[in-house]
Motif scaffolding. Structure first.
Motif, PDB file in Angstrom:
ATOM      1  N   GLU A 198       0.678   5.576  -0.039  1.00 54.03           N
ATOM      2  CA  GLU A 198      -0.410   6.705   0.030  1.00 54.03           C
ATOM      3  C   GLU A 198       0.916   7.840  -0.158  1.00 54.03           C
ATOM      4  O   GLU A 198       1.669   7.874   0.254  1.00 54.03           O
ATOM      5  CB  GLU A 198      -0.747   6.610   1.397  1.00 54.03           C
TER       6      GLU A 198
ATOM      7  N   GLU B  62      -6.689   2.878 -10.587  1.00 54.58           N
ATOM      8  CA  GLU B  62      -5.904   3.684  -9.651  1.00 54.58           C
ATOM      9  C   GLU B  62      -5.325   4.981 -10.531  1.00 54.58           C
ATOM     10  O   GLU B  62      -5.381   6.061  -9.838  1.00 54.58           O
ATOM     11  CB  GLU B  62      -5.139   2.864  -8.744  1.00 54.58           C
TER      12      GLU B  62
ATOM     13  N   MET C 112       0.972  -1.184   0.000  1.00 57.95           N
ATOM     14  CA  MET C 112      -0.084  -0.013  -0.018  1.00 57.95           C
ATOM     15  C   MET C 112       0.946   1.038   0.069  1.00 57.95           C
ATOM     16  O   MET C 112       1.681   1.484   0.825  1.00 57.95           O
ATOM     17  CB  MET C 112      -0.998   0.018   1.174  1.00 57.95           C
TER      18      MET C 112
ATOM     19  N   PHE D 236       0.207  -5.457   3.862  1.00 60.64           N
ATOM     20  CA  PHE D 236      -0.965  -5.168   2.756  1.00 60.64           C
ATOM     21  C   PHE D 236      -0.969  -6.071   1.730  1.00 60.64           C
ATOM     22  O   PHE D 236       0.344  -6.665   1.253  1.00 60.64           O
ATOM     23  CB  PHE D 236      -1.125  -3.795   2.347  1.00 60.64           C
TER      24      PHE D 236
ATOM     25  N   THR E  48      -2.396   0.643  -4.802  1.00 60.49           N
ATOM     26  CA  THR E  48      -2.264  -0.746  -3.944  1.00 60.49           C
ATOM     27  C   THR E  48      -1.656  -1.867  -4.618  1.00 60.49           C
ATOM     28  O   THR E  48      -1.502  -1.586  -5.953  1.00 60.49           O
ATOM     29  CB  THR E  48      -3.777  -1.049  -3.379  1.00 60.49           C
ATOM     30  N   LYS E  49      -1.295  -2.877  -3.956  1.00 65.66           N
ATOM     31  CA  LYS E  49      -0.774  -4.165  -4.376  1.00 65.66           C
ATOM     32  C   LYS E  49       0.762  -3.941  -5.229  1.00 65.66           C
ATOM     33  O   LYS E  49       1.327  -4.662  -4.942  1.00 65.66           O
ATOM     34  CB  LYS E  49      -2.005  -4.703  -5.303  1.00 65.66           C
TER      35      LYS E  49
END
Length: 234
Positions: free
Chosen positions: A112, A224, A110, A207, A130-131
């Motif tokens: 941010e 995303e 993850m 994550f 993510t991922k």
């Protein structure tokens, strides 16, 4: 054993140790933000090759790894920032690599991206991947929302990246000093970054990721990218 043989053996042993050390450091070449240039980042006057380490490792502190103010990047509300990453194996950083670069991605996780107007006391999320994040082989577009406030206080205005890995519970955090030309009555988003895996926060957290620990990943997830690139307000 003769002195010459003893000397040769010592040199050989030292060489083996150096090779093992280099191999170990290579496999442990974690990730760091490259652009916008962060505090302690590659290519800056303040460059510290250890910037790729995680928070809690040998004195690396939150926020920003504990680094002091670095070079400034000017940004505008609505601007698309082509975030890039660095690892010690990346020797040419002026453009995206064309060949695979060894990188300890820990399977993704993850990421941010956030802004702070108070020197890192709080970080407000403006985008997330993510991922598959991070990866030096790609750009990760992040739009500065149209409705963020201006920020012109040196050392207080920050653009940050934070990462909780997928295959190992580690938290990474880099900060770029910025000035932002924003909205007159703008506000930072309410959502703040997730903090894990260092003192004072929940530990043992990972994550979901893409599972590719040291290899090139599949890149940013298209949905995303669209969200991080087009979201005008938060």
């Amino acid at each position: 054993m003769t002195p010459k043989r003893l000397q040769f053996s010592s040199v050989l042993a030292l060489g083996i140790i150096l090779l093992v050390t280099m191999a170990f450091e290579s496999t442990e070449a974690h990730m760091a933000m490259l652009y916008p240039p962060p505090r302690g980042g590659y290519g800056t006057k303040e460059f510290d090759w250890r910037i790729h380490e995680f928070i809690g490792y040998k004195g690396f502190k939150y926020p920003c790894g504990g680094y002091k103010k670095g070079p400034n990047t000017h940004m505008k509300a609505g601007q698309l920032i082509p975030v890039r990453f660095w690892t010690t194996e990346l020797t040419k950083a002026d453009k995206l690599p064309t060949k695979n670069v060894p990188e300890a991605r820990h399977g993704g996780g993850m990421c941010e991206f956030s802004l702070s107007n108070d020197g890192g006391k709080s970080f407000h999320v403006i985008a997330a991947y993510t991922k598959t994040c991070p990866d030096v082989m790609y750009e990760w577009p992040v739009r500065i929302p149209d409705n963020v406030p201006s920020c012109n206080n040196p050392g207080k205005c920050l653009f940050a990246w934070s990462w909780t890995a997928a295959l190992i519970p580690q938290f990474y955090h880099n900060c770029a000093d910025v000035t932002i030309e924003g909205s007159k009555n703008g506000k930072l988003p309410k959502k703040t970054i997730q903090l894990y895996d260092f003192t004072g926060h929940k530990k043992g957290v990972t994550f979901p990721g893409d599972g590719r620990s040291h290899d090139r990943g599949p890149g940013p997830i298209p949905a995303e990218v669209r969200l991080a690139s087009s979201r005008k307000s938060l």
